[in-house]
Design a protein around this motif. Sequence first.
Motif, PDB file in Angstrom:
ATOM      1  N   ASP A 277       0.840  -1.202   0.000  1.00  9.25           N
ATOM      2  CA  ASP A 277       0.000   0.000   0.000  1.00  9.25           C
ATOM      3  C   ASP A 277       0.875   1.252   0.000  1.00  9.25           C
ATOM      4  O   ASP A 277       1.667   1.454   0.922  1.00  9.25           O
ATOM      5  CB  ASP A 277      -0.896  -0.032   1.242  1.00  9.25           C
ATOM      6  CG  ASP A 277      -1.882   1.116   1.299  1.00  9.25           C
ATOM      7  OD1 ASP A 277      -1.879   1.971   0.388  1.00  9.25           O
ATOM      8  OD2 ASP A 277      -2.664   1.151   2.266  1.00  9.25           O
ATOM      9  N   PRO A 278       0.750   2.112  -1.020  1.00 13.29           N
ATOM     10  CA  PRO A 278       1.556   3.336  -1.072  1.00 13.29           C
ATOM     11  C   PRO A 278       1.356   4.243   0.145  1.00 13.29           C
ATOM     12  O   PRO A 278       2.265   4.953   0.553  1.00 13.29           O
ATOM     13  CB  PRO A 278       1.091   4.035  -2.345  1.00 13.29           C
ATOM     14  CG  PRO A 278       0.474   2.971  -3.170  1.00 13.29           C
ATOM     15  CD  PRO A 278      -0.088   1.970  -2.208  1.00 13.29           C
ATOM     16  N   SER A 279       0.170   4.192   0.747  1.00 11.91           N
ATOM     17  CA  SER A 279      -0.066   5.028   1.931  1.00 11.91           C
ATOM     18  C   SER A 279       0.807   4.574   3.105  1.00 11.91           C
ATOM     19  O   SER A 279       1.156   5.381   3.961  1.00 11.91           O
ATOM     20  CB  SER A 279      -1.545   5.037   2.319  1.00 11.91           C
ATOM     21  OG  SER A 279      -1.965   3.761   2.742  1.00 11.91           O
ATOM     22  N   GLU A 280       1.172   3.295   3.126  1.00 10.06           N
ATOM     23  CA  GLU A 280       2.092   2.795   4.158  1.00 10.06           C
ATOM     24  C   GLU A 280       3.455   3.484   4.009  1.00 10.06           C
ATOM     25  O   GLU A 280       4.062   3.893   4.990  1.00 10.06           O
ATOM     26  CB  GLU A 280       2.253   1.278   4.034  1.00 10.06           C
ATOM     27  CG  GLU A 280       3.254   0.691   5.010  1.00 10.06           C
ATOM     28  CD  GLU A 280       3.557  -0.779   4.752  1.00 10.06           C
ATOM     29  OE1 GLU A 280       4.443  -1.317   5.443  1.00 10.06           O
ATOM     30  OE2 GLU A 280       2.924  -1.400   3.858  1.00 10.06           O
ATOM     31  N   PHE A 281       3.908   3.609   2.769  1.00 12.83           N
ATOM     32  CA  PHE A 281       5.187   4.252   2.494  1.00 12.83           C
ATOM     33  C   PHE A 281       5.165   5.713   2.934  1.00 12.83           C
ATOM     34  O   PHE A 281       6.077   6.192   3.608  1.00 12.83           O
ATOM     35  CB  PHE A 281       5.517   4.140   1.001  1.00 12.83           C
ATOM     36  CG  PHE A 281       6.852   4.707   0.624  1.00 12.83           C
ATOM     37  CD1 PHE A 281       8.016   4.027   0.927  1.00 12.83           C
ATOM     38  CD2 PHE A 281       6.945   5.920  -0.032  1.00 12.83           C
ATOM     39  CE1 PHE A 281       9.260   4.538   0.577  1.00 12.83           C
ATOM     40  CE2 PHE A 281       8.182   6.444  -0.383  1.00 12.83           C
ATOM     41  CZ  PHE A 281       9.341   5.751  -0.077  1.00 12.83           C
ATOM     42  N   VAL A 282       4.087   6.411   2.574  1.00 10.03           N
ATOM     43  CA  VAL A 282       3.955   7.827   2.948  1.00 10.03           C
ATOM     44  C   VAL A 282       3.911   7.963   4.467  1.00 10.03           C
ATOM     45  O   VAL A 282       4.557   8.846   5.048  1.00 10.03           O
ATOM     46  CB  VAL A 282       2.696   8.449   2.292  1.00 10.03           C
ATOM     47  CG1 VAL A 282       2.433   9.847   2.823  1.00 10.03           C
ATOM     48  CG2 VAL A 282       2.853   8.475   0.780  1.00 10.03           C
ATOM     49  N   ASP A 283       3.180   7.076   5.138  1.00  8.01           N
ATOM     50  CA  ASP A 283       3.095   7.103   6.595  1.00  8.01           C
ATOM     51  C   ASP A 283       4.469   6.887   7.231  1.00  8.01           C
ATOM     52  O   ASP A 283       4.842   7.590   8.174  1.00  8.01           O
ATOM     53  CB  ASP A 283       2.101   6.037   7.077  1.00  8.01           C
ATOM     54  CG  ASP A 283       1.877   6.091   8.572  1.00  8.01           C
ATOM     55  OD1 ASP A 283       1.552   7.181   9.089  1.00  8.01           O
ATOM     56  OD2 ASP A 283       2.025   5.039   9.232  1.00  8.01           O
ATOM     57  N   LEU A 284       5.229   5.935   6.703  1.00 13.05           N
ATOM     58  CA  LEU A 284       6.575   5.679   7.231  1.00 13.05           C
ATOM     59  C   LEU A 284       7.488   6.891   7.021  1.00 13.05           C
ATOM     60  O   LEU A 284       8.267   7.243   7.914  1.00 13.05           O
ATOM     61  CB  LEU A 284       7.177   4.433   6.573  1.00 13.05           C
ATOM     62  CG  LEU A 284       6.580   3.099   6.993  1.00 13.05           C
ATOM     63  CD1 LEU A 284       7.088   1.972   6.091  1.00 13.05           C
ATOM     64  CD2 LEU A 284       6.888   2.799   8.458  1.00 13.05           C
ATOM     65  N   LEU A 285       7.385   7.521   5.862  1.00 11.01           N
ATOM     66  CA  LEU A 285       8.198   8.718   5.601  1.00 11.01           C
ATOM     67  C   LEU A 285       7.849   9.848   6.565  1.00 11.01           C
ATOM     68  O   LEU A 285       8.739  10.538   7.072  1.00 11.01           O
ATOM     69  CB  LEU A 285       8.011   9.199   4.165  1.00 11.01           C
ATOM     70  CG  LEU A 285       8.726   8.409   3.079  1.00 11.01           C
ATOM     71  CD1 LEU A 285       8.405   8.991   1.708  1.00 11.01           C
ATOM     72  CD2 LEU A 285      10.222   8.385   3.312  1.00 11.01           C
ATOM     73  N   LYS A 286       6.549  10.037   6.823  1.00 13.08           N
ATOM     74  CA  LYS A 286       6.132  11.069   7.774  1.00 13.08           C
ATOM     75  C   LYS A 286       6.677  10.783   9.168  1.00 13.08           C
ATOM     76  O   LYS A 286       7.200  11.676   9.837  1.00 13.08           O
ATOM     77  CB  LYS A 286       4.603  11.166   7.818  1.00 13.08           C
ATOM     78  CG  LYS A 286       3.982  11.820   6.612  1.00 13.08           C
ATOM     79  CD  LYS A 286       2.466  11.836   6.723  1.00 13.08           C
ATOM     80  CE  LYS A 286       1.823  12.398   5.479  1.00 13.08           C
ATOM     81  NZ  LYS A 286       0.340  12.357   5.559  1.00 13.08           N
ATOM     82  N   LYS A 287       6.532   9.530   9.590  1.00 14.21           N
ATOM     83  CA  LYS A 287       7.040   9.151  10.919  1.00 14.21           C
ATOM     84  C   LYS A 287       8.545   9.340  10.999  1.00 14.21           C
ATOM     85  O   LYS A 287       9.070   9.802  12.016  1.00 14.21           O
ATOM     86  CB  LYS A 287       6.676   7.698  11.239  1.00 14.21           C
ATOM     87  CG  LYS A 287       5.213   7.497  11.534  1.00 14.21           C
ATOM     88  CD  LYS A 287       4.921   6.036  11.792  1.00 14.21           C
ATOM     89  CE  LYS A 287       3.440   5.806  12.064  1.00 14.21           C
ATOM     90  NZ  LYS A 287       3.143   4.375  12.262  1.00 14.21           N
ATOM     91  N   GLN A 288       9.256   8.980   9.937  1.00 18.15           N
ATOM     92  CA  GLN A 288      10.703   9.140   9.918  1.00 18.15           C
ATOM     93  C   GLN A 288      11.085  10.610   9.986  1.00 18.15           C
ATOM     94  O   GLN A 288      12.015  10.999  10.693  1.00 18.15           O
ATOM     95  CB  GLN A 288      11.293   8.472   8.681  1.00 18.15           C
ATOM     96  CG  GLN A 288      12.811   8.385   8.715  1.00 18.15           C
ATOM     97  CD  GLN A 288      13.364   7.714   7.479  1.00 18.15           C
ATOM     98  OE1 GLN A 288      12.966   8.045   6.363  1.00 18.15           O
ATOM     99  NE2 GLN A 288      14.276   6.792   7.668  1.00 18.15           N
ATOM    100  N   SER A 289      10.348  11.453   9.284  1.00 20.96           N
ATOM    101  CA  SER A 289      10.621  12.886   9.289  1.00 20.96           C
ATOM    102  C   SER A 289      10.395  13.486  10.674  1.00 20.96           C
ATOM    103  O   SER A 289      11.221  14.269  11.169  1.00 20.96           O
ATOM    104  CB  SER A 289       9.736  13.581   8.253  1.00 20.96           C
ATOM    105  OG  SER A 289       9.920  14.972   8.311  1.00 20.96           O
TER     106      SER A 289
END
Length: 77
Positions: free
Chosen positions: A40-52
Amino acid sequence: MSVNHNPVIQGVRNLTQRFDDLGQQLADFNRRQADGGHPDPSEFVDLLKKQSVTHSALNAQFALLQKPLKTVLSETR
């Protein structure tokens, strides 16, 4: 006070571990995608937000560590 009990140092350690964990999760996402999966691409976006956010918090904690040193250095001039 022991370094192990310093709350700022402990915070840096916890945030570093969280940042590393998120990096591993991102690598896992990329591996799944490279292996032909459709994560799920939203998983990737969520991980990037959390990492940021984690990176920003880590920088803030690191700045707290530097502040006393900067104060000492400027006062000794």
